[in-house]
Design an enzyme around this catalytic site. Structure first.
Site, PDB file in Angstrom:
ATOM      1  N   GLY A 207       6.477  65.664  15.039  1.00  0.00           N
ATOM      2  CA  GLY A 207       5.197  66.363  15.000  1.00  0.00           C
ATOM      3  C   GLY A 207       4.915  67.061  16.306  1.00  0.00           C
ATOM      4  N   PRO A 208       3.983  68.013  16.286  1.00  0.00           N
ATOM      5  CA  PRO A 208       3.651  68.763  17.500  1.00  0.00           C
ATOM      6  C   PRO A 208       3.064  67.859  18.587  1.00  0.00           C
ATOM      7  CG  PRO A 208       2.460  69.629  15.580  1.00  0.00           C
ATOM      8  CD  PRO A 208       3.202  68.425  15.132  1.00  0.00           C
ATOM      9  N   THR A 211      -0.285  64.916  18.888  1.00  0.00           N
ATOM     10  CA  THR A 211      -0.753  64.477  17.586  1.00  0.00           C
ATOM     11  C   THR A 211      -0.790  62.958  17.487  1.00  0.00           C
ATOM     12  OG1 THR A 211       1.496  64.899  16.832  1.00  0.00           O
ATOM     13  CG2 THR A 211      -0.186  66.489  16.212  1.00  0.00           C
ATOM     14  N   THR A 214       2.936  58.911  20.516  1.00  0.00           N
ATOM     15  CA  THR A 214       3.002  57.794  21.458  1.00  0.00           C
ATOM     16  C   THR A 214       1.982  56.728  21.078  1.00  0.00           C
ATOM     17  OG1 THR A 214       3.450  59.489  23.109  1.00  0.00           O
ATOM     18  CG2 THR A 214       3.059  57.264  23.913  1.00  0.00           C
ATOM     19  N   HIS A 429     -14.875  97.182  24.250  1.00  0.00           N
ATOM     20  CA  HIS A 429     -13.601  96.575  23.860  1.00  0.00           C
ATOM     21  C   HIS A 429     -13.841  95.384  22.918  1.00  0.00           C
ATOM     22  CE1 HIS A 429      -9.362  95.222  24.868  1.00  0.00           C
ATOM     23  NE2 HIS A 429      -9.877  94.123  24.331  1.00  0.00           N
ATOM     24  N   GLU A 430     -14.702  94.472  23.340  1.00  0.00           N
ATOM     25  CA  GLU A 430     -14.974  93.288  22.512  1.00  0.00           C
ATOM     26  C   GLU A 430     -15.721  93.671  21.239  1.00  0.00           C
ATOM     27  OE1 GLU A 430     -13.487  90.571  23.018  1.00  0.00           O
ATOM     28  OE2 GLU A 430     -12.767  91.142  24.999  1.00  0.00           O
ATOM     29  N   HIS A 433     -13.178  94.589  18.660  1.00  0.00           N
ATOM     30  CA  HIS A 433     -12.574  93.419  17.996  1.00  0.00           C
ATOM     31  C   HIS A 433     -13.539  92.842  16.961  1.00  0.00           C
ATOM     32  CE1 HIS A 433      -9.051  93.091  20.478  1.00  0.00           C
ATOM     33  NE2 HIS A 433      -9.705  92.830  21.599  1.00  0.00           N
ATOM     34  N   ASP A 505      -3.636  92.013  24.395  1.00  0.00           N
ATOM     35  CA  ASP A 505      -3.793  92.307  22.965  1.00  0.00           C
ATOM     36  C   ASP A 505      -2.539  92.985  22.431  1.00  0.00           C
ATOM     37  OD1 ASP A 505      -6.359  91.399  23.077  1.00  0.00           O
ATOM     38  OD2 ASP A 505      -7.282  93.384  23.194  1.00  0.00           O
TER      39      ASP A 505
HETATM   40  P1  ADP Z   1       2.105  62.754  21.453  1.00  0.00           P
HETATM   41  O1  ADP Z   1       2.884  61.567  21.872  1.00  0.00           O
HETATM   42  O2  ADP Z   1       2.224  63.066  19.990  1.00  0.00           O
HETATM   43  O3  ADP Z   1       2.297  63.977  22.289  1.00  0.00           O
HETATM   44  P2  ADP Z   1      -0.081  61.136  22.295  1.00  0.00           P
HETATM   45  O4  ADP Z   1       0.140  59.942  21.473  1.00  0.00           O
HETATM   46  O5  ADP Z   1       0.385  61.069  23.706  1.00  0.00           O
HETATM   47  O6  ADP Z   1       0.550  62.401  21.614  1.00  0.00           O
HETATM   48  O7  ADP Z   1      -1.616  61.515  22.223  1.00  0.00           O
HETATM   49  C1  ADP Z   1      -2.347  61.848  23.346  1.00  0.00           C
HETATM   50  C2  ADP Z   1      -3.779  61.366  23.205  1.00  0.00           C
HETATM   51  O8  ADP Z   1      -4.459  62.066  22.180  1.00  0.00           O
HETATM   52  C3  ADP Z   1      -3.868  59.928  22.828  1.00  0.00           C
HETATM   53  O9  ADP Z   1      -3.839  59.107  23.945  1.00  0.00           O
HETATM   54  C4  ADP Z   1      -5.214  59.848  22.112  1.00  0.00           C
HETATM   55  O10 ADP Z   1      -6.247  59.707  23.053  1.00  0.00           O
HETATM   56  C5  ADP Z   1      -5.347  61.210  21.498  1.00  0.00           C
HETATM   57  N1  ADP Z   1      -4.965  61.194  20.080  1.00  0.00           N
HETATM   58  C6  ADP Z   1      -3.970  61.877  19.497  1.00  0.00           C
HETATM   59  N2  ADP Z   1      -3.915  61.655  18.175  1.00  0.00           N
HETATM   60  C7  ADP Z   1      -4.891  60.779  17.892  1.00  0.00           C
HETATM   61  C8  ADP Z   1      -5.356  60.148  16.693  1.00  0.00           C
HETATM   62  N3  ADP Z   1      -4.779  60.382  15.498  1.00  0.00           N
HETATM   63  N4  ADP Z   1      -6.397  59.304  16.785  1.00  0.00           N
HETATM   64  C9  ADP Z   1      -6.991  59.067  17.966  1.00  0.00           C
HETATM   65  N5  ADP Z   1      -6.612  59.617  19.119  1.00  0.00           N
HETATM   66  C10 ADP Z   1      -5.584  60.480  19.107  1.00  0.00           C
HETATM   67 ZN    ZN Z   2      -8.973  92.506  23.531  1.00  0.00          ZN
END
Ligand code: ADP
Ligand code: ZN
Length: 609
Positions: A207-208, A211, A214, A429-430, A433, A505
């Site tokens: 995953g990105p 998310t 960890t 400009h803005e 947009h 842009d």
């Molecule tokens: P990754 O390892 O996917 O890059 P982390 O686990 O390090 O992301 O997430 C960083 C922080 O973002 C976590 O310490 C937490 O505070 C917050 N976070 C991310 N996802 C969640 C979630 N689903 N629920 C609660 N907190 C989250």
């Molecule tokens: Zn612009």
């Protein structure tokens, strides 16, 4: 760099010592050396007042305080010597004689030191060099991080500190469901092995960034009550060949000793890339580290009770050997949170923050599509900081909304003062947009327009999709292109020439148009296929190499298509700006007056979309 510094220090010390020694020797030279017969003559004349005897030399002082030295045979004593020279006994008696034995350590040192010192220096130099290399190795070999986390865990057990559990992870339902199995196995392995079930050895969290991968891994260890060892793949990149592998070896050893436990490898793609695809020195190291991981994973018993979790956002670049059965054969997808998950995550992070009643977390979630869990946590933290700065006791909606923009676009830069002319250009400009975003049916609606600079942008038009989107249509992108180019079109139409304000842009529009043609298969002239094979290489930093998998003729066709998309989108922008000039003026004037228009203020001018 450091070695060079040490080298310079050593050279300086050496020079200083050399200077000192030559001085010392010069000093010695002020003591005159004379023959033994001259010495005897001086004694006979009664000129000598004091004699110091060292093994084979005599040092003496005369009545007029001059110092001399002379050599004698080691075996003869001074008295014998003088007797042999027939010096009268009374003269001998008058002499003050001091005997220094020179045969001890100091004597030897006196002889050896001058030749030893350079040698010592050379040895010292090599020792320093060796120590430095070792220091680097030690640093590379150190398990600072994972010992710390293992210790933390022990402490947690003692202190009953709150551990990370699944409750701390909001949303991510599917991921949690998959991982519950791992938790059960770690806390009760027998149940599984008795019925002959094979336990997953490696689980890949995909995953990105941000998310919560960890967080999930920690939650698994917390739920199962087992130690958590973690390393990050990126730590291995700068190491000497072989160090990474030995580090992996001892990490697994430690884990086996502490089983049941979890090993968490963050950024697996930094080491786990396809072998044989890299360049340069870091490549060898990576390969050895990767091989060692494979060896270790195959090496332990399925029931050893060690589960390896790894995180990556690029599963496509991983070496296929890593994904084979018995290794990372399970995948858990941790996606960006959707609307409901965002509400849940916001709730988790709002727990210890005093929120004003007007803060509706649903509304915050609505405004933050595409935010990761980490972004949301960051957002609430920024809001809390802002609240404290304003000496308020509770976080209100204002602070939260401001923080959304800060997280998305960077901090406001009110200090960048625009002159009247620049202000007018930015306003138009803005307004361009915003007008296009309002007029084009497929574009995202405007949430806010501002001419206060933010991050690198001069002003900004903040659009938010009315709902979460997982897919985008061609017509959305085509309209989006026109919106992106509208700043340029507006400047050109109103002032007759353009400024550098439209640079970013143009870059974004060009990239989008190219992606439409080469990645999304959205061109009407070219076949629906991808053009170019993009690959990220880690070699002297990060760079993207694109391999051409098409002919020169196709390249020209692609360029032509990209140009066409841009030309058509730009024409549409100019058209609308000209026909809606009155509305454009209104928006621009409102911006000049208020600097920032919220959604409601904007809709008061242009009507509802
Ligand atoms: P990754 O390892 O996917 O890059 P982390 O686990 O390090 O992301 O997430 C960083 C922080 O973002 C976590 O310490 C937490 O505070 C917050 N976070 C991310 N996802 C969640 C979630 N689903 N629920 C609660 N907190 C989250
Ligand atoms: Zn612009």
């Amino acid at each position: 760099m450091k070695t060079l510094k040490n080298l310079i220090i050593i050279v300086v010390i050496f020079l200083a010592l050399a200077a000192f020694f030559s001085l010392y020797q010069n000093n010695n030279k002020t003591v005159k050396e004379i023959g033994i017969s001259d010495f005897v003559a001086k004694v006979r004349n009664g000129e000598v007042t004091q004699v110091t005897v060292k093994d084979s030399s005599l040092e003496f002082t005369t009545a007029d305080n001059e110092k001399f030295t002379t050599k004698k045979e080691t075996a003869d004593s001074l008295a014998e010597l003088l007797k042999n020279y027939d010096v009268p006994a009374d003269k001998i008696k008058d002499l003050k004689v001091e005997v220094k034995t020179d045969s001890g350590l100091s004597g030897w040192l006196g002889i050896l030191l001058p030749s030893l010192i350079p040698l010592l220096f050379i040895i010292g130099f090599f020792w320093l060099m060796a120590r430095q290399v070792q220091g680097m190795n030690n640093r590379a070999m150190g398990f600072g991080q994972d010992t710390a986390s293992a210790e933390d865990d022990k402490k947690n057990k003692k202190d009953k500190k709150p551990k990370t559990t699944f409750k701390d992870v909001a949303g991510a339902k599917e991921a949690k469901q998959e991982l519950v199995e791992v938790v059960e196995f770690l806390s009760n392995p027998k149940k599984f092995t008795e019925v002959g079930a094979k336990i997953p050895r490696g689980v890949l969290l995909v995953g990105p960034a941000g998310t919560g991968k960890t967080l999930l891994a920690k939650a698994v260890s917390g739920e199962a009550g087992v130690p958590f060892f973690n390393v990050s793949g990126s730590e291995f990149v700068e190491m000497f060949v072989g160090v990474g592998a030995s580090r992996v070896r001892s990490l697994f050893q430690k884990a086996k000793k502490n089983a049941p436990c979890i090993i968490f490898i963050d950024e697996l793609d930094a080491i786990g890339r396809q072998r044989g695809a890299g360049l340069g020195g870091s490549h060898d190291e990576r390969e050895q580290t990767l091989n060692q991981i494979l060896v270790e994973m195959d090496g332990f018993e399925t029931n050893a009770g060690v589960v390896i979790l790894a995180a990556t956002n690029r599963p496509d670049v991983l070496d296929s050997a890593l994904l084979r059965p018995g290794r990372f054969d399970r995948r858990v997808v941790v996606d960006l949170p959707d609307m409901n998950d965002r509400v849940e995550i916001l709730k988790v992070h709002a727990q210890n923050k005093p929120l004003n009643k007007d803060v509706d977390l649903h509304r915050v979630a609505e405004r933050t599509p595409g935010f990761s869990g980490a972004d949301l946590a960051n957002l609430l933290n920024e809001a809390a900081i802002l609240t404290a700065k304003r000496n308020k006791k509770k976080i209100s909606l204002d602070e939260v909304l401001e923080s959304i923009e800060k997280v998305m676009l960077g901090p406001e830069r009110r200090s960048r003062v625009l002159n009247e002319k620049e202000k007018k250009i930015t306003a138009y400009h803005e307004a361009g947009h915003a007008l296009l975003a309002h007029k084009l049916p497929n574009a995202d609606p405007v949430h806010k327009v501002s001419i206060i600079s933010r991050g690198t942008a001069g002003g900004y038009t903040f659009k938010v999709p009315s709902e979460d989107k997982h897919m985008h249509t061609r017509s959305y992108f085509i309209d989006e292109l026109s919106v992106l180019l509208a700043g340029h079109a507006s400047e050109k139409t109103v002032f007759g020439e353009v400024t550098t304000g439209a640079t970013s842009d143009l870059k974004r529009a060009t990239n989008l148009a190219r992606s439409l043609v080469t990645e999304f298969g959205m061109s009407e002239k070219l076949p629906p296929r991808t053009f170019g094979d993009r690959e990220e290489l880690i070699f002297l930093g990060r760079e993207i190499s694109e391999q051409r998998d098409y002919s020169e003729k196709t390249a020209q066709a692609i360029d032509k298509e990209v140009d066409n998309l841009i030309i058509n989108a730009y024409a549409k922008s100019c058209d609308i700006i000209k026909t809606e000039k009155v509305m454009l003026d209104k928006i621009a004037n409102a911006l000049l007056e208020k600097e920032t228009l919220e959604k409601e203020e904007f809709e008061a001018i242009v009507g509802k979309k």
